[in-house]
Design a protein around this motif. Sequence first.
Motif, PDB file in Angstrom:
ATOM      1  N   THR A  39       0.881  -1.161   0.000  1.00  0.00           N
ATOM      2  CA  THR A  39       0.000   0.000   0.000  1.00  0.00           C
ATOM      3  C   THR A  39       0.919   1.212   0.000  1.00  0.00           C
ATOM      4  N   LYS A  40       0.747   2.060  -0.986  1.00  0.00           N
ATOM      5  CA  LYS A  40       1.641   3.199  -1.157  1.00  0.00           C
ATOM      6  C   LYS A  40       0.953   4.468  -0.662  1.00  0.00           C
ATOM      7  N   VAL A  41       1.591   5.111   0.303  1.00  0.00           N
ATOM      8  CA  VAL A  41       1.058   6.328   0.901  1.00  0.00           C
ATOM      9  C   VAL A  41       2.060   7.450   0.667  1.00  0.00           C
ATOM     10  N   LEU A  42       1.574   8.558   0.181  1.00  0.00           N
ATOM     11  CA  LEU A  42       2.407   9.727  -0.071  1.00  0.00           C
ATOM     12  C   LEU A  42       1.920  10.855   0.824  1.00  0.00           C
ATOM     13  N   PHE A  43       2.823  11.434   1.602  1.00  0.00           N
ATOM     14  CA  PHE A  43       2.508  12.569   2.454  1.00  0.00           C
ATOM     15  C   PHE A  43       3.008  13.821   1.750  1.00  0.00           C
ATOM     16  N   VAL A  44       2.116  14.767   1.509  1.00  0.00           N
ATOM     17  CA  VAL A  44       2.492  15.986   0.787  1.00  0.00           C
ATOM     18  C   VAL A  44       2.185  17.215   1.631  1.00  0.00           C
ATOM     19  N   ARG A  45       2.958  18.250   1.362  1.00  0.00           N
ATOM     20  CA  ARG A  45       2.833  19.496   2.106  1.00  0.00           C
ATOM     21  C   ARG A  45       3.068  20.660   1.153  1.00  0.00           C
TER      22      ARG A  45
ATOM     23  N   CYS B 291       9.185  11.947  -5.283  1.00  0.00           N
ATOM     24  CA  CYS B 291       8.268  10.811  -5.110  1.00  0.00           C
ATOM     25  C   CYS B 291       7.660  10.303  -6.407  1.00  0.00           C
ATOM     26  N   LEU B 292       7.933  10.969  -7.516  1.00  0.00           N
ATOM     27  CA  LEU B 292       7.496  10.549  -8.845  1.00  0.00           C
ATOM     28  C   LEU B 292       6.006  10.164  -8.904  1.00  0.00           C
ATOM     29  N   PRO B 293       5.096  11.077  -8.556  1.00  0.00           N
ATOM     30  CA  PRO B 293       3.677  10.734  -8.528  1.00  0.00           C
ATOM     31  C   PRO B 293       3.093  10.392  -9.895  1.00  0.00           C
ATOM     32  N   CYS B 294       3.756  10.772 -10.961  1.00  0.00           N
ATOM     33  CA  CYS B 294       3.269  10.422 -12.299  1.00  0.00           C
ATOM     34  C   CYS B 294       3.623   8.983 -12.669  1.00  0.00           C
ATOM     35  N   LEU B 295       4.631   8.420 -12.014  1.00  0.00           N
ATOM     36  CA  LEU B 295       5.052   7.056 -12.317  1.00  0.00           C
ATOM     37  C   LEU B 295       4.542   6.040 -11.300  1.00  0.00           C
ATOM     38  N   VAL B 296       4.475   6.439 -10.049  1.00  0.00           N
ATOM     39  CA  VAL B 296       4.024   5.546  -8.982  1.00  0.00           C
ATOM     40  C   VAL B 296       2.554   5.822  -8.714  1.00  0.00           C
ATOM     41  N   GLN B 297       1.756   4.794  -8.765  1.00  0.00           N
ATOM     42  CA  GLN B 297       0.327   4.936  -8.483  1.00  0.00           C
ATOM     43  C   GLN B 297       0.112   4.793  -6.978  1.00  0.00           C
ATOM     44  N   TYR B 298       0.087   5.917  -6.272  1.00  0.00           N
ATOM     45  CA  TYR B 298      -0.092   5.898  -4.822  1.00  0.00           C
ATOM     46  C   TYR B 298      -1.531   5.542  -4.477  1.00  0.00           C
ATOM     47  N   ASP B 299      -1.692   4.742  -3.431  1.00  0.00           N
ATOM     48  CA  ASP B 299      -3.024   4.364  -2.969  1.00  0.00           C
ATOM     49  C   ASP B 299      -3.672   5.492  -2.171  1.00  0.00           C
ATOM     50  N   TYR B 300      -2.856   6.250  -1.448  1.00  0.00           N
ATOM     51  CA  TYR B 300      -3.337   7.364  -0.637  1.00  0.00           C
ATOM     52  C   TYR B 300      -2.369   8.525  -0.749  1.00  0.00           C
ATOM     53  N   VAL B 301      -2.930   9.715  -0.822  1.00  0.00           N
ATOM     54  CA  VAL B 301      -2.139  10.934  -0.749  1.00  0.00           C
ATOM     55  C   VAL B 301      -2.676  11.692   0.461  1.00  0.00           C
ATOM     56  N   VAL B 302      -1.833  11.859   1.472  1.00  0.00           N
ATOM     57  CA  VAL B 302      -2.233  12.510   2.712  1.00  0.00           C
ATOM     58  C   VAL B 302      -1.676  13.933   2.715  1.00  0.00           C
ATOM     59  N   MET B 303      -2.582  14.894   2.804  1.00  0.00           N
ATOM     60  CA  MET B 303      -2.205  16.300   2.791  1.00  0.00           C
ATOM     61  C   MET B 303      -1.896  16.782   4.202  1.00  0.00           C
ATOM     62  N   PHE B 304      -0.778  17.471   4.351  1.00  0.00           N
ATOM     63  CA  PHE B 304      -0.441  18.116   5.610  1.00  0.00           C
ATOM     64  C   PHE B 304      -1.546  19.120   5.927  1.00  0.00           C
ATOM     65  N   GLY B 305      -2.007  19.090   7.149  1.00  0.00           N
ATOM     66  CA  GLY B 305      -3.106  19.952   7.549  1.00  0.00           C
ATOM     67  C   GLY B 305      -4.425  19.208   7.634  1.00  0.00           C
ATOM     68  N   PHE B 306      -4.477  18.024   7.047  1.00  0.00           N
ATOM     69  CA  PHE B 306      -5.660  17.171   7.127  1.00  0.00           C
ATOM     70  C   PHE B 306      -5.257  15.787   7.623  1.00  0.00           C
ATOM     71  N   GLN B 307      -4.106  15.718   8.297  1.00  0.00           N
ATOM     72  CA  GLN B 307      -3.540  14.429   8.672  1.00  0.00           C
ATOM     73  C   GLN B 307      -4.428  13.641   9.620  1.00  0.00           C
ATOM     74  N   ARG B 308      -4.975  14.277  10.620  1.00  0.00           N
ATOM     75  CA  ARG B 308      -5.772  13.537  11.595  1.00  0.00           C
ATOM     76  C   ARG B 308      -6.939  12.844  10.897  1.00  0.00           C
ATOM     77  N   GLN B 309      -7.628  13.560  10.058  1.00  0.00           N
ATOM     78  CA  GLN B 309      -8.763  12.999   9.334  1.00  0.00           C
ATOM     79  C   GLN B 309      -8.319  11.892   8.369  1.00  0.00           C
ATOM     80  N   GLU B 310      -7.299  12.175   7.583  1.00  0.00           N
ATOM     81  CA  GLU B 310      -6.870  11.217   6.570  1.00  0.00           C
ATOM     82  C   GLU B 310      -6.166  10.008   7.170  1.00  0.00           C
TER      83      GLU B 310
END
Length: 165
Positions: free
Chosen positions: A27-33, A79-98
Amino acid sequence: YHWHHAKETQLSKFNQTEIEAMLGSYTKVLFVRDPFHRLIATFLQGMGSSPSFSSFVQDVLASGTHNASVAWKPLVSLCLPCLVQYDYVVMFGFQRQELGHLLRQAELPVDSLLPKFTDTQVLWTYRWLSEQMFSELSAQQKKKLSRFYRWDLSAFPFSSSFLSD
């Protein structure tokens, strides 16, 4: 598979077949800010040797994307988001919810694993810091920063970023 015991952690160390097998089995998770928030955090942590935020930004821009530190390098080059199909992208500022959603999906106990922080306070603080720091920059620096992070700004929903046009 033998890569479970390999010391290398960068995908570039593996051949295409191994990469596809690994990426397909996790499961691929990407944390972005927001890139501007990343710059502020880097500056406040003293990772740059500049006396002011404006001179720090000048150093970042002078480094270019190829020589940039991981702390402020554009995310799309890390993180090469165009090449890696991430299952989740977690945005900083919405971390608790996500993260709560992610932990529920993994059938893990949400309350005991989530840190006690308030996303609203984090967002408010960075909004205030962004206003202060952005006002220190020249129009040329603002334009160059927007260009420096143009791919991040188009790849991720940073609609409220000070760097968005």
